[in-house]
Design a protein around this motif. Sequence first.
Motif, PDB file in Angstrom:
ATOM      1  N   ARG A  48       0.838  -1.211   0.000  1.00  0.00           N
ATOM      2  CA  ARG A  48       0.000   0.000   0.000  1.00  0.00           C
ATOM      3  C   ARG A  48       0.870   1.257   0.000  1.00  0.00           C
ATOM      4  NH1 ARG A  48      -2.556  -1.100   4.474  1.00  0.00           N
ATOM      5  NH2 ARG A  48      -3.734  -2.720   3.390  1.00  0.00           N
ATOM      6  N   SER A  51      -3.790  -4.065  -6.198  1.00  0.00           N
ATOM      7  CA  SER A  51      -5.231  -3.784  -6.206  1.00  0.00           C
ATOM      8  C   SER A  51      -5.872  -4.305  -4.923  1.00  0.00           C
ATOM      9  CB  SER A  51      -5.901  -4.429  -7.427  1.00  0.00           C
ATOM     10  OG  SER A  51      -5.449  -3.839  -8.631  1.00  0.00           O
ATOM     11  N   LEU A  61      -6.321  -0.578  -3.619  1.00  0.00           N
ATOM     12  CA  LEU A  61      -7.235   0.087  -4.550  1.00  0.00           C
ATOM     13  C   LEU A  61      -8.310   0.898  -3.836  1.00  0.00           C
ATOM     14  CD1 LEU A  61      -7.987   0.553  -7.498  1.00  0.00           C
ATOM     15  CD2 LEU A  61      -9.368  -1.530  -7.413  1.00  0.00           C
ATOM     16  N   ARG A  62      -8.929   0.324  -2.837  1.00  0.00           N
ATOM     17  CA  ARG A  62      -9.987   1.040  -2.114  1.00  0.00           C
ATOM     18  C   ARG A  62      -9.431   2.297  -1.455  1.00  0.00           C
ATOM     19  NH1 ARG A  62     -12.738  -1.977   2.835  1.00  0.00           N
ATOM     20  NH2 ARG A  62     -10.667  -1.536   3.676  1.00  0.00           N
ATOM     21  N   GLU A  63      -8.267   2.186  -0.831  1.00  0.00           N
ATOM     22  CA  GLU A  63      -7.667   3.334  -0.153  1.00  0.00           C
ATOM     23  C   GLU A  63      -7.243   4.418  -1.139  1.00  0.00           C
ATOM     24  OE1 GLU A  63      -7.060   0.203   0.419  1.00  0.00           O
ATOM     25  OE2 GLU A  63      -7.350  -0.176   2.559  1.00  0.00           O
ATOM     26  N   ARG A 107      -8.682   5.099  -4.019  1.00  0.00           N
ATOM     27  CA  ARG A 107      -9.893   5.792  -4.467  1.00  0.00           C
ATOM     28  C   ARG A 107     -10.410   6.758  -3.398  1.00  0.00           C
ATOM     29  NH1 ARG A 107     -12.464   0.373  -7.265  1.00  0.00           N
ATOM     30  NH2 ARG A 107     -11.738   0.810  -9.406  1.00  0.00           N
ATOM     31  N   GLU A 108     -10.261   6.371  -2.144  1.00  0.00           N
ATOM     32  CA  GLU A 108     -10.704   7.249  -1.059  1.00  0.00           C
ATOM     33  C   GLU A 108      -9.781   8.464  -0.923  1.00  0.00           C
ATOM     34  OE1 GLU A 108     -10.742   4.716   2.325  1.00  0.00           O
ATOM     35  OE2 GLU A 108     -12.668   3.759   1.826  1.00  0.00           O
ATOM     36  N   LEU A 119     -10.409  -8.366  -1.193  1.00  0.00           N
ATOM     37  CA  LEU A 119     -10.977  -8.281  -2.535  1.00  0.00           C
ATOM     38  C   LEU A 119     -11.220  -9.665  -3.112  1.00  0.00           C
ATOM     39  CD1 LEU A 119     -11.806  -6.635  -5.046  1.00  0.00           C
ATOM     40  CD2 LEU A 119      -9.386  -6.624  -5.718  1.00  0.00           C
ATOM     41  N   ARG A 178     -14.151 -11.338  -1.425  1.00  0.00           N
ATOM     42  CA  ARG A 178     -15.421 -10.744  -1.831  1.00  0.00           C
ATOM     43  C   ARG A 178     -15.838 -11.224  -3.225  1.00  0.00           C
ATOM     44  NH1 ARG A 178     -14.053  -5.884  -0.928  1.00  0.00           N
ATOM     45  NH2 ARG A 178     -13.793  -5.039  -3.019  1.00  0.00           N
TER      46      ARG A 178
END
Length: 260
Positions: free
Chosen positions: A51, A77, A81-83, A85-86, A125, A128
């Motif tokens: 990250r 990813s 990836l989520r972080e 985008r945030e 990810l 999920r």
Amino acid sequence: MDARPVGAFDSGVGGLAVVRAFRQLAPAERVIYFADSAWFPYGPRPPAEVRKRAFAITHRLLESDVKLIIVACNTASAAALRELREAFPGVPFVGMVPGVKPAALRSKSGHVAVLATAGTLDGELYDRVVEQFGRGTKVTAVAGTGLADMVERGDISGPAIAARLEQLLGPAVGRGADTVVLGCTHYAFLGEAITRLFPSVEVVDTSEAAARRAVDLLCDADALSPGPGGLDLIVSGDRQRLRATMAALGFTPAEQEANR
């Protein structure tokens, strides 16, 4: 129209499979590709470390005024990836998602093998995606230990890679897996070797799907470039070694065009 470049990154040559697909779909786009080869491989590294690298590379790409970033790495990813985008809400990001959904739809035996790094298989990810798209399908996770290293050396055919693939995938195929998901962008270069070894197995590679997603986002934002297209390389490690590996992987001199 938006003449700014598109950014993409991976720990080495793997993400170039996505970049190649993207450039075929959108040849007028200029791509800045960051090969973080000094930190290769990402797979066995802790998620927090991956990250941190993803954020550092994103900052570097944004300094070059990129209009979209492709996280062309399954491990990155999964870890970031989520972080990303945030943290950068104004930047479109395209990430890599294991192709469990298309694999489950194509499998006749109902048994799918996902070949990926430990970093991807241990991520939220992946869990999920399997939960959402793998219901009713047996999904076997196969850690591709050592494969990315072989690809990074340009070793994508011959007895050594065949032996390693047989060792890793043979048990799952022997138990009925008829579809193999390539859950690491480095493995995109092993599709032919897998097909030669297991002719009855279908290989699912999401490189083109990710590239098409990036093109769709640019189209939706009316941000396609008028040209000229091209490829700029930023390499954190040995640049000449990366170029030699690109040649070994079949990239033509035109595909290796680089201004940095």
